[in-house]
Motif scaffolding. Structure first.
Motif, mmCIF file in Angstrom:
data_model
loop_
_atom_site.group_PDB
_atom_site.id
_atom_site.type_symbol
_atom_site.label_atom_id
_atom_site.label_comp_id
_atom_site.label_asym_id
_atom_site.label_seq_id
_atom_site.Cartn_x
_atom_site.Cartn_y
_atom_site.Cartn_z
ATOM 1 N N GLY A 148 0.814 -1.093 -0.063
ATOM 2 C CA GLY A 148 0.056 -0.078 -0.037
ATOM 3 C C GLY A 148 0.726 1.259 0.152
ATOM 4 N N ARG A 149 1.952 1.184 -0.189
ATOM 5 C CA ARG A 149 3.019 2.497 -0.314
ATOM 6 C C ARG A 149 4.277 2.139 -1.371
ATOM 7 N N LYS A 150 4.846 3.411 -1.580
ATOM 8 C CA LYS A 150 6.126 3.232 -2.566
ATOM 9 C C LYS A 150 7.160 3.494 -1.299
ATOM 10 N N ALA A 151 8.303 2.731 -1.787
ATOM 11 C CA ALA A 151 9.391 2.640 -0.727
ATOM 12 C C ALA A 151 10.573 2.341 -1.584
ATOM 13 N N VAL A 152 11.741 2.725 -0.909
ATOM 14 C CA VAL A 152 12.917 2.187 -1.430
ATOM 15 C C VAL A 152 13.515 1.537 -0.208
ATOM 16 N N LEU A 153 13.909 0.163 -0.611
ATOM 17 C CA LEU A 153 14.588 -0.653 0.480
ATOM 18 C C LEU A 153 16.101 -0.746 0.096
ATOM 19 N N PHE A 154 17.099 -0.301 0.873
ATOM 20 C CA PHE A 154 18.462 -0.173 0.414
ATOM 21 C C PHE A 154 19.021 -1.243 1.444
ATOM 22 N N ALA A 155 20.282 -2.001 0.887
ATOM 23 C CA ALA A 155 20.776 -3.004 1.863
ATOM 24 C C ALA A 155 22.210 -2.580 2.013
ATOM 25 N N VAL A 156 22.894 -2.911 3.081
ATOM 26 C CA VAL A 156 24.298 -2.514 3.035
ATOM 27 C C VAL A 156 24.952 -3.855 3.766
ATOM 28 N N PRO A 157 26.218 -4.004 3.430
ATOM 29 C CA PRO A 157 26.926 -5.216 3.894
ATOM 30 C C PRO A 157 26.769 -5.231 5.381
ATOM 31 N N PHE A 189 21.334 8.619 1.629
ATOM 32 C CA PHE A 189 20.075 8.715 2.005
ATOM 33 C C PHE A 189 19.462 9.544 3.042
ATOM 34 N N ILE A 190 20.447 9.793 3.991
ATOM 35 C CA ILE A 190 20.047 10.659 5.004
ATOM 36 C C ILE A 190 19.856 12.291 4.223
ATOM 37 N N ALA A 191 20.739 12.411 3.583
ATOM 38 C CA ALA A 191 20.968 13.723 2.857
ATOM 39 C C ALA A 191 19.548 13.989 2.004
ATOM 40 N N HIS A 192 19.465 12.801 1.319
ATOM 41 C CA HIS A 192 18.081 12.945 0.336
ATOM 42 C C HIS A 192 16.856 12.524 0.957
ATOM 43 N N PHE A 193 16.762 12.308 2.185
ATOM 44 C CA PHE A 193 15.574 11.800 2.758
ATOM 45 C C PHE A 193 14.376 12.607 2.530
ATOM 46 N N GLU A 194 14.469 13.866 2.495
ATOM 47 C CA GLU A 194 13.244 14.795 2.443
ATOM 48 C C GLU A 194 12.827 14.825 0.929
ATOM 49 N N ASP A 195 13.908 14.797 -0.225
ATOM 50 C CA ASP A 195 13.687 14.357 -1.507
ATOM 51 C C ASP A 195 12.619 13.205 -1.699
ATOM 52 N N PHE A 196 13.124 11.943 -0.929
ATOM 53 C CA PHE A 196 12.195 11.054 -1.177
ATOM 54 C C PHE A 196 10.756 11.076 -0.619
ATOM 55 N N ARG A 197 10.747 11.735 0.528
ATOM 56 C CA ARG A 197 9.587 11.940 1.182
ATOM 57 C C ARG A 197 8.588 12.948 0.492
ATOM 58 N N ALA A 214 20.320 9.807 11.645
ATOM 59 C CA ALA A 214 19.223 9.067 10.837
ATOM 60 C C ALA A 214 18.017 10.009 11.126
ATOM 61 N N PRO A 215 17.215 10.622 10.366
ATOM 62 C CA PRO A 215 16.064 11.448 10.707
ATOM 63 C C PRO A 215 14.937 10.395 11.009
ATOM 64 N N ASP A 216 14.079 10.718 11.966
ATOM 65 C CA ASP A 216 12.724 10.068 12.151
ATOM 66 C C ASP A 216 12.052 9.648 10.953
ATOM 67 N N GLY A 217 11.660 8.633 10.593
ATOM 68 C CA GLY A 217 11.054 8.070 9.509
ATOM 69 C C GLY A 217 11.909 7.361 8.696
ATOM 70 N N LEU A 218 13.317 7.516 8.756
ATOM 71 C CA LEU A 218 14.154 6.647 8.011
ATOM 72 C C LEU A 218 13.961 5.378 8.847
ATOM 73 N N ASN A 276 21.661 8.022 -7.435
ATOM 74 C CA ASN A 276 21.156 7.291 -8.481
ATOM 75 C C ASN A 276 19.628 6.697 -8.474
ATOM 76 N N VAL A 277 19.367 6.174 -7.489
ATOM 77 C CA VAL A 277 17.859 5.928 -7.101
ATOM 78 C C VAL A 277 16.856 6.967 -7.417
ATOM 79 N N LEU A 278 17.050 8.115 -6.799
ATOM 80 C CA LEU A 278 16.415 9.400 -7.027
ATOM 81 C C LEU A 278 16.000 9.859 -8.591
#
Length: 159
Positions: A32-41, A56-64, A90-94, A153-155
């Protein structure tokens, strides 16, 4: 088999810390939503801590602003994920989620053996763009690289 565009995210229970350790299933995270799932080692590892999560922290608001939730996952325990998020502000919501037993990582077919580095089974570096639980875009890094799964790149590739 590796997840493909058009596949549903496998139903798996992950862990996070909110009011203590909580279980959260992938249906709740992605249906029921749009999301980016990113994984790190691994949390606190160099590229993950210096580039991947900070992007992703720097661009969090761009995604939101585009109506896209951001979820970070690693094969670490939820306490490590919480501490890592606090360390990097990390911002609340990430959402930082733990795939401690690599259940989702294996279900996606995106695991790697990092035993040579003393890290055991880990997630490959990747990002998925998901709409209503279905993978719409897939960004999987070649071993040792950090290019296609970056926030920038994802954005650029979001619809």
């Amino acid at each position: 088999m590796t997840i493909q565009i058009g596949d549903r995210i496998p139903e798996v229970v992950l862990k996070c810390i909110r009011e203590g350790v909580e279980s959260v299933d992938t249906r709740t995270l992605f249906d029921g939503r749009k999301a980016v799932l990113f994984a790190v080692p691994g949390a606190f590892t160099p590229t993950c801590s210096e580039k991947h999560l900070p992007g992703f922290i720097a661009h969090f608001e761009d995604f939101r602003s585009r109506g896209v939730d951001v979820v970070c996952m690693a094969v670490n325990d939820p306490f490590v994920m919480q501490a890592w998020g606090k360390t990097l502000n990390a911002p609340d919501g990430l959402q930082l989620v733990s795939d401690g037993n690599a259940d989702l990582t294996r279900a996606l077919g995106l695991e790697m053996d990092a035993s040579g580095y003393g890290m055991g089974l880990r997630a490959r570096r990747f990002a998925l763009y998901i709409e209503d639980g279905v993978v719409r875009q897939l960004f999987v890094e070649a071993p040792g690289e950090f290019k296609v799964s970056s926030a920038e790149n994802v954005l650029q590739h979001l619809p």
